[in-house]
Design a protein around this motif. Structure first.
Motif, PDB file in Angstrom:
ATOM      1  N   LEU A  39       0.855  -1.179   0.000  1.00  0.00           N
ATOM      2  CA  LEU A  39       0.000   0.000   0.000  1.00  0.00           C
ATOM      3  C   LEU A  39       0.896   1.235   0.000  1.00  0.00           C
ATOM      4  O   LEU A  39       1.704   1.431   0.916  1.00  0.00           O
ATOM      5  CB  LEU A  39      -0.902   0.002   1.244  1.00  0.00           C
ATOM      6  CG  LEU A  39      -1.761   1.259   1.449  1.00  0.00           C
ATOM      7  CD1 LEU A  39      -2.746   1.469   0.290  1.00  0.00           C
ATOM      8  CD2 LEU A  39      -2.533   1.163   2.773  1.00  0.00           C
ATOM      9  N   CYS A  40       0.779   2.058  -1.043  1.00  0.00           N
ATOM     10  CA  CYS A  40       1.615   3.257  -1.186  1.00  0.00           C
ATOM     11  C   CYS A  40       0.778   4.479  -0.832  1.00  0.00           C
ATOM     12  O   CYS A  40      -0.189   4.808  -1.537  1.00  0.00           O
ATOM     13  CB  CYS A  40       2.130   3.372  -2.610  1.00  0.00           C
ATOM     14  SG  CYS A  40       3.103   1.953  -3.137  1.00  0.00           S
ATOM     15  N   ILE A  41       1.121   5.126   0.277  1.00  0.00           N
ATOM     16  CA  ILE A  41       0.331   6.235   0.812  1.00  0.00           C
ATOM     17  C   ILE A  41       1.042   7.542   0.486  1.00  0.00           C
ATOM     18  O   ILE A  41       2.160   7.785   0.942  1.00  0.00           O
ATOM     19  CB  ILE A  41       0.169   6.080   2.337  1.00  0.00           C
ATOM     20  CG1 ILE A  41      -0.554   4.767   2.661  1.00  0.00           C
ATOM     21  CG2 ILE A  41      -0.575   7.280   2.923  1.00  0.00           C
ATOM     22  CD1 ILE A  41      -0.601   4.422   4.151  1.00  0.00           C
ATOM     23  N   GLN A  42       0.382   8.396  -0.304  1.00  0.00           N
ATOM     24  CA  GLN A  42       1.036   9.625  -0.752  1.00  0.00           C
ATOM     25  C   GLN A  42       0.218  10.854  -0.358  1.00  0.00           C
ATOM     26  O   GLN A  42      -1.008  10.815  -0.303  1.00  0.00           O
ATOM     27  CB  GLN A  42       1.232   9.598  -2.270  1.00  0.00           C
ATOM     28  CG  GLN A  42      -0.058   9.482  -3.075  1.00  0.00           C
ATOM     29  CD  GLN A  42       0.194   9.391  -4.570  1.00  0.00           C
ATOM     30  OE1 GLN A  42       1.318   9.571  -5.038  1.00  0.00           O
ATOM     31  NE2 GLN A  42      -0.863   9.127  -5.339  1.00  0.00           N
ATOM     32  N   PRO A  43       0.919  11.983  -0.088  1.00  0.00           N
ATOM     33  CA  PRO A  43       0.194  13.212   0.236  1.00  0.00           C
ATOM     34  C   PRO A  43      -0.556  13.756  -0.974  1.00  0.00           C
ATOM     35  O   PRO A  43      -1.706  14.173  -0.869  1.00  0.00           O
ATOM     36  CB  PRO A  43       1.288  14.198   0.646  1.00  0.00           C
ATOM     37  CG  PRO A  43       2.574  13.456   0.683  1.00  0.00           C
ATOM     38  CD  PRO A  43       2.381  12.134   0.016  1.00  0.00           C
ATOM     39  N   HIS A  44       0.099  13.760  -2.120  1.00  0.00           N
ATOM     40  CA  HIS A  44      -0.457  14.337  -3.350  1.00  0.00           C
ATOM     41  C   HIS A  44      -0.461  13.296  -4.453  1.00  0.00           C
ATOM     42  O   HIS A  44       0.199  12.272  -4.348  1.00  0.00           O
ATOM     43  CB  HIS A  44       0.367  15.560  -3.759  1.00  0.00           C
ATOM     44  CG  HIS A  44       0.497  16.553  -2.658  1.00  0.00           C
ATOM     45  ND1 HIS A  44       1.682  16.776  -2.004  1.00  0.00           N
ATOM     46  CD2 HIS A  44      -0.438  17.317  -2.049  1.00  0.00           C
ATOM     47  CE1 HIS A  44       1.488  17.678  -1.041  1.00  0.00           C
ATOM     48  NE2 HIS A  44       0.205  18.019  -1.047  1.00  0.00           N
ATOM     49  N   TYR A  45      -1.167  13.616  -5.527  1.00  0.00           N
ATOM     50  CA  TYR A  45      -1.504  12.567  -6.487  1.00  0.00           C
ATOM     51  C   TYR A  45      -0.319  12.005  -7.262  1.00  0.00           C
ATOM     52  O   TYR A  45      -0.433  10.966  -7.897  1.00  0.00           O
ATOM     53  CB  TYR A  45      -2.623  13.035  -7.405  1.00  0.00           C
ATOM     54  CG  TYR A  45      -2.268  13.841  -8.642  1.00  0.00           C
ATOM     55  CD1 TYR A  45      -1.282  14.825  -8.646  1.00  0.00           C
ATOM     56  CD2 TYR A  45      -2.990  13.637  -9.833  1.00  0.00           C
ATOM     57  CE1 TYR A  45      -1.016  15.560  -9.786  1.00  0.00           C
ATOM     58  CE2 TYR A  45      -2.726  14.366 -10.971  1.00  0.00           C
ATOM     59  CZ  TYR A  45      -1.730  15.322 -10.947  1.00  0.00           C
ATOM     60  OH  TYR A  45      -1.457  16.043 -12.070  1.00  0.00           O
ATOM     61  N   ASP A  46       0.844  12.689  -7.233  1.00  0.00           N
ATOM     62  CA  ASP A  46       1.975  12.256  -8.039  1.00  0.00           C
ATOM     63  C   ASP A  46       3.214  11.868  -7.217  1.00  0.00           C
ATOM     64  O   ASP A  46       4.240  11.507  -7.780  1.00  0.00           O
ATOM     65  CB  ASP A  46       2.361  13.360  -9.034  1.00  0.00           C
ATOM     66  CG  ASP A  46       2.534  14.720  -8.357  1.00  0.00           C
ATOM     67  OD1 ASP A  46       2.460  14.784  -7.113  1.00  0.00           O
ATOM     68  OD2 ASP A  46       2.738  15.725  -9.063  1.00  0.00           O
ATOM     69  N   ASP A  47       3.141  11.952  -5.890  1.00  0.00           N
ATOM     70  CA  ASP A  47       4.352  11.727  -5.082  1.00  0.00           C
ATOM     71  C   ASP A  47       4.889  10.302  -5.206  1.00  0.00           C
ATOM     72  O   ASP A  47       6.109  10.106  -5.328  1.00  0.00           O
ATOM     73  CB  ASP A  47       4.088  12.051  -3.605  1.00  0.00           C
ATOM     74  CG  ASP A  47       3.894  13.536  -3.365  1.00  0.00           C
ATOM     75  OD1 ASP A  47       4.734  14.326  -3.829  1.00  0.00           O
ATOM     76  OD2 ASP A  47       2.898  13.902  -2.719  1.00  0.00           O
TER      77      ASP A  47
END
Ligand SMILES: [Zn+2]
Length: 247
Positions: free
Chosen positions: A18-26
């Motif tokens: 599971l890859c949790i990112q702040p913004h849609y492209d991080d």
């Protein structure tokens, strides 16, 4: 620096990441080469985006709904190139005023529901990181990974907590880190990363996108200096027990 005494867990042994990112492209800017390798070897990779990302969109959208649709279109296109199996969004206001513990509750919910055996996110302890969304996301993801098995710490969904049966999270991989312990060879997947980055047109004009690709082109070569391969992505990969008290 005093390193953890725990062995570095094997990210490439993970079945579901599971890859949790702040913004849609991080996730893709930092780790698309690694993610493409994970998918190629059979791992399932799922994305979760914490904010709505509306503050960074380039001009030309009539309203937020149009901008949202464009952001999702870009993510879907990049996700198809990389083989992302599922995308979730929490829609917290980009660069906005929102509650840290609400984010942590939501991340607990998704971790208990998705049951990843590895989590990837941005390093909240990156020196000179000035964007609060990155610090909050990385820290909330770290706490959610540590606390997933402690259901007395409630998520945002009591039904998910009630149904949750404890599972093993083998490790956490931080990108955008200044203290990597792993350089992933992305020579074979660089072209996929470049193609994925070129999908992010809602937040970059043509010149901005070219500059982004050029910057990470150079960065991937810099990171691989001294390695036996030409391009790399730096990660700090830790066991979850290493996230508390410097074990
Ligand atoms: Zn970001």
């Amino acid at each position: 620096m005093i390193d953890t005494i725990l062995p570095t867990p094997d990210l490439f042994g993970a079945t579901r990441v599971l890859c949790i990112q702040p913004h849609y492209d991080d996730n893709d800017i930092a780790a698309a080469g690694t993610i493409a390798r994970l998918v190629a070897q059979g791992s399932e990779v799922i994305y979760l985006t914490v904010t709505n990302d509306l503050m960074g969109v380039v001009d030309g959208f009539r309203n937020d709904d149009e901008a949202r649709a464009a952001l999702k279109r870009d993510q879907a296109a990049a996700g198809t190139i990389l083989g992302i199996s599922q995308q979730y969004w929490l829609d917290y206001p980009d660069a906005g005023d929102y509650d840290y513990f609400a984010v942590r509750r939501d991340l607990l919910k998704y971790i208990r529901q998705i049951r990843p055996d590895f989590v990837m996110t941005c390093d909240p302890w990156l020196t000179y990181e000035g964007h609060r969304d990155h610090i909050q996301t990385g820290l909330a993801a770290s706490e959610a990974v540590m606390f997933a098995g402690l259901t007395r710490i409630a998520s945002s969904d009591p039904a998910v907590d009630a149904a949750y049966q404890s599972h093993q999270i083998g490790g956490i991989a931080f990108y955008f880190t200044r203290e990597p312990n792993t350089i992933v060879d992305i020579t074979a997947t660089w072209s996929q990363k470049e193609a994925a980055l070129r999908c992010y047109q809602a937040q970059f004009d043509a010149a901005g996108l070219a500059e982004l690709v050029r910057a990470f082109d150079h960065k991937s070569v810099q990171v691989a200096q001294g390695q036996a391969f030409g391009r790399g992505e730096p990660l700090k990969v830790l066991q979850t027990s290493a996230l508390h008290c410097g074990i």
